[in-house]
Design an enzyme around this catalytic site. Structure first.
Site, PDB file in Angstrom:
ATOM      1  N   LYS A  13       0.833  -1.210   0.000  1.00  0.00           N
ATOM      2  CA  LYS A  13       0.000   0.000   0.000  1.00  0.00           C
ATOM      3  C   LYS A  13       0.868   1.261   0.000  1.00  0.00           C
ATOM      4  O   LYS A  13       0.634   2.178  -0.783  1.00  0.00           O
ATOM      5  CB  LYS A  13      -0.910   0.045   1.248  1.00  0.00           C
ATOM      6  N   ARG A  88      -9.171   1.272   8.800  1.00  0.00           N
ATOM      7  CA  ARG A  88      -8.765  -0.109   9.056  1.00  0.00           C
ATOM      8  C   ARG A  88      -9.853  -0.894   9.769  1.00  0.00           C
ATOM      9  O   ARG A  88      -9.664  -2.077  10.037  1.00  0.00           O
ATOM     10  CB  ARG A  88      -7.515  -0.103   9.935  1.00  0.00           C
ATOM     11  N   ARG A 127      11.519  -5.986   4.647  1.00  0.00           N
ATOM     12  CA  ARG A 127      11.274  -4.541   4.572  1.00  0.00           C
ATOM     13  C   ARG A 127      12.290  -3.802   5.439  1.00  0.00           C
ATOM     14  O   ARG A 127      12.556  -4.191   6.558  1.00  0.00           O
ATOM     15  CB  ARG A 127       9.851  -4.218   5.043  1.00  0.00           C
ATOM     16  N   ARG A 160      11.591  -2.567  11.207  1.00  0.00           N
ATOM     17  CA  ARG A 160      10.620  -2.110  12.206  1.00  0.00           C
ATOM     18  C   ARG A 160      10.368  -3.212  13.235  1.00  0.00           C
ATOM     19  O   ARG A 160      10.284  -4.378  12.874  1.00  0.00           O
ATOM     20  CB  ARG A 160       9.294  -1.758  11.512  1.00  0.00           C
ATOM     21  N   ARG A 171      -0.508  -9.377  13.317  1.00  0.00           N
ATOM     22  CA  ARG A 171      -1.067  -8.313  12.483  1.00  0.00           C
ATOM     23  C   ARG A 171      -1.918  -8.882  11.343  1.00  0.00           C
ATOM     24  O   ARG A 171      -2.917  -8.281  10.953  1.00  0.00           O
ATOM     25  CB  ARG A 171       0.063  -7.437  11.924  1.00  0.00           C
TER      26      ARG A 171
HETATM   27  P1  ADP Z   1       1.668  -1.491   7.361  1.00  0.00           P
HETATM   28  O1  ADP Z   1       2.523  -0.583   6.513  1.00  0.00           O
HETATM   29  O2  ADP Z   1       2.332  -2.757   7.653  1.00  0.00           O
HETATM   30  O3  ADP Z   1       0.291  -1.706   6.797  1.00  0.00           O
HETATM   31  P2  ADP Z   1       1.167   0.760   9.059  1.00  0.00           P
HETATM   32  O4  ADP Z   1       2.438   1.538   8.997  1.00  0.00           O
HETATM   33  O5  ADP Z   1       0.043   1.198   8.195  1.00  0.00           O
HETATM   34  O6  ADP Z   1       1.503  -0.764   8.759  1.00  0.00           O
HETATM   35  O7  ADP Z   1       0.634   0.679  10.543  1.00  0.00           O
HETATM   36  C1  ADP Z   1       1.472   0.283  11.606  1.00  0.00           C
HETATM   37  C2  ADP Z   1       0.634   0.127  12.857  1.00  0.00           C
HETATM   38  O8  ADP Z   1       0.045   1.389  13.209  1.00  0.00           O
HETATM   39  C3  ADP Z   1      -0.548  -0.825  12.751  1.00  0.00           C
HETATM   40  O9  ADP Z   1      -0.170  -2.177  12.985  1.00  0.00           O
HETATM   41  C4  ADP Z   1      -1.479  -0.283  13.837  1.00  0.00           C
HETATM   42  O10 ADP Z   1      -1.023  -0.673  15.122  1.00  0.00           O
HETATM   43  C5  ADP Z   1      -1.264   1.222  13.739  1.00  0.00           C
HETATM   44  N1  ADP Z   1      -2.243   1.846  12.817  1.00  0.00           N
HETATM   45  C6  ADP Z   1      -1.972   2.460  11.634  1.00  0.00           C
HETATM   46  N2  ADP Z   1      -3.091   2.930  11.073  1.00  0.00           N
HETATM   47  C7  ADP Z   1      -4.118   2.580  11.905  1.00  0.00           C
HETATM   48  C8  ADP Z   1      -5.529   2.751  11.863  1.00  0.00           C
HETATM   49  N3  ADP Z   1      -6.142   3.370  10.832  1.00  0.00           N
HETATM   50  N4  ADP Z   1      -6.258   2.251  12.899  1.00  0.00           N
HETATM   51  C9  ADP Z   1      -5.675   1.644  13.924  1.00  0.00           C
HETATM   52  N5  ADP Z   1      -4.351   1.440  14.023  1.00  0.00           N
HETATM   53  C10 ADP Z   1      -3.566   1.894  13.020  1.00  0.00           C
HETATM   54  P1  ADP Z   2       2.304  -1.812   3.188  1.00  0.00           P
HETATM   55  O1  ADP Z   2       2.320  -0.300   3.168  1.00  0.00           O
HETATM   56  O2  ADP Z   2       1.086  -2.381   2.542  1.00  0.00           O
HETATM   57  O3  ADP Z   2       2.545  -2.366   4.547  1.00  0.00           O
HETATM   58  P2  ADP Z   2       4.870  -1.617   1.781  1.00  0.00           P
HETATM   59  O4  ADP Z   2       4.584  -0.732   0.623  1.00  0.00           O
HETATM   60  O5  ADP Z   2       5.657  -1.049   2.898  1.00  0.00           O
HETATM   61  O6  ADP Z   2       3.512  -2.322   2.291  1.00  0.00           O
HETATM   62  O7  ADP Z   2       5.622  -2.927   1.204  1.00  0.00           O
HETATM   63  C1  ADP Z   2       6.065  -3.960   2.093  1.00  0.00           C
HETATM   64  C2  ADP Z   2       7.452  -4.459   1.647  1.00  0.00           C
HETATM   65  O8  ADP Z   2       7.320  -5.150   0.410  1.00  0.00           O
HETATM   66  C3  ADP Z   2       8.461  -3.341   1.411  1.00  0.00           C
HETATM   67  O9  ADP Z   2       9.736  -3.811   1.801  1.00  0.00           O
HETATM   68  C4  ADP Z   2       8.395  -3.087  -0.085  1.00  0.00           C
HETATM   69  O10 ADP Z   2       9.630  -2.607  -0.605  1.00  0.00           O
HETATM   70  C5  ADP Z   2       8.070  -4.486  -0.627  1.00  0.00           C
HETATM   71  N1  ADP Z   2       7.182  -4.467  -1.799  1.00  0.00           N
HETATM   72  C6  ADP Z   2       6.181  -3.595  -2.099  1.00  0.00           C
HETATM   73  N2  ADP Z   2       5.572  -3.908  -3.261  1.00  0.00           N
HETATM   74  C7  ADP Z   2       6.190  -5.026  -3.715  1.00  0.00           C
HETATM   75  C8  ADP Z   2       6.027  -5.871  -4.885  1.00  0.00           C
HETATM   76  N3  ADP Z   2       5.077  -5.615  -5.806  1.00  0.00           N
HETATM   77  N4  ADP Z   2       6.845  -6.940  -5.006  1.00  0.00           N
HETATM   78  C9  ADP Z   2       7.779  -7.202  -4.069  1.00  0.00           C
HETATM   79  N5  ADP Z   2       7.990  -6.468  -2.956  1.00  0.00           N
HETATM   80  C10 ADP Z   2       7.213  -5.391  -2.776  1.00  0.00           C
END
Ligand code: ADP
Ligand code: ADP
Ligand code: ZN
Length: 214
Positions: A13, A88, A127, A160, A171
């Site tokens: 995302k 979420r 990541r 992280r 998660r």
């Molecule tokens: P990821 O990139 O893996 O999807 P995020 O960076 O979006 O993770 O979120 C990291 C953490 O921050 C989540 O696991 C949650 O604990 C918290 N968080 C982020 N956005 C929200 C939301 N909209 N509602 C509740 N918790 C959130």
């Molecule tokens: P999210 O915001 O949904 O948690 P991220 O954009 O941070 O996800 O992506 C999670 C990890 O996967 C990062 O290390 C990113 O560089 C990698 N990644 C993202 N898109 C792809 C893809 N299409 N193929 C392989 N790795 C990816």
């Protein structure tokens, strides 16, 4: 254009939201980034959020909704925005819709980046995030020029805490339980689009551009 990014943790995302933000000149609003910035700055919100984030749990809705609704009132959001990591939960989505409805607006697209659970652990363990600018990389799929150093700003990269395997499993459970229902929510609203998130990140982006238009 107002866009919501949906998908499991690690689906890509953030990666796609950054590319969309750049191409369409829209602000990228990531609630995860906002919480991490608050943790770094030692704010009260940051301290509260951290206890949930460290356990792989969602931060309670009441700590998230007002924060986002206020952010959307800022000047840079007047032509639209990309929400990454919000909503979420169903209550968050309902609160967002209500806030938009009050000003006679609505979301345009919910982009669901589909990646099966089997791929997620690998995505997350590889990541790497920049400690200062928030850029994200992947050891295998999106490596930096110099290992451990951010291409964008030269700072150090970290894994992280919540990307460690034990927390990722939690998660994913939380995702299936609380966030996945949003897929039907936005399908019913008529704005859901699915993209295959397992292909190369540039191909994922091309698929999104096909949907949003050049
Ligand atoms: P990821 O990139 O893996 O999807 P995020 O960076 O979006 O993770 O979120 C990291 C953490 O921050 C989540 O696991 C949650 O604990 C918290 N968080 C982020 N956005 C929200 C939301 N909209 N509602 C509740 N918790 C959130
Ligand atoms: P999210 O915001 O949904 O948690 P991220 O954009 O941070 O996800 O992506 C999670 C990890 O996967 C990062 O290390 C990113 O560089 C990698 N990644 C993202 N898109 C792809 C893809 N299409 N193929 C392989 N790795 C990816
Ligand atoms: Zn950086």
């Amino acid at each position: 254009m107002k866009i919501v990014m949906l998908g499991a943790p690690g689906a890509g995302k953030g990666t796609q939201a950054k590319k969309i933000a750049e191409k369409y000149q829209l602000p990228h609003i990531s609630t995860g980034d906002i919480f991490r910035a608050n943790i770094k700055n030692g704010t009260e919100l940051g301290q509260k959020a951290k206890t949930y984030m460290d356990q792989g749990l969602l931060v309670p809705d009441e700590l998230v909704v007002d924060l986002v609704v206020d952010r959307l009132k800022q000047e840079d959001c007047k032509n639209g925005y990309i929400l990454d990591g919000f909503p979420r939960t169903i209550p968050q989505a309902e609160a967002l819709d209500a806030a938009l409805k009050a000003i006679d607006e609505k979301m345009d697209y919910a982009i669901n980046v589909e990646v099966p659970d089997e791929n997620i652990i690998n995505r997350m363990s590889g990541r790497r995030a920049c400690v200062s600018c928030g850029a994200t990389y992947h050891l295998q799929f999106n490596p930096t020029k110099t290992e451990g150093v951010c291409d964008a700003c030269g700072s150090e990269l970290i894994l992280r805490d919540d990307d460690k395997a034990e927390t990722v499993k939690k998660r994913l459970d939380v995702y299936h339980d609380q966030t996945q229902p949003l897929i039907d929510y936005y399908k019913n609203a008529g704005i859901l689009v699915d993209v295959d998130g397992t292909v190369d990140m540039n191909d994922v982006f091309n698929a999104i551009v096909q949907i949003l238009g050049e």
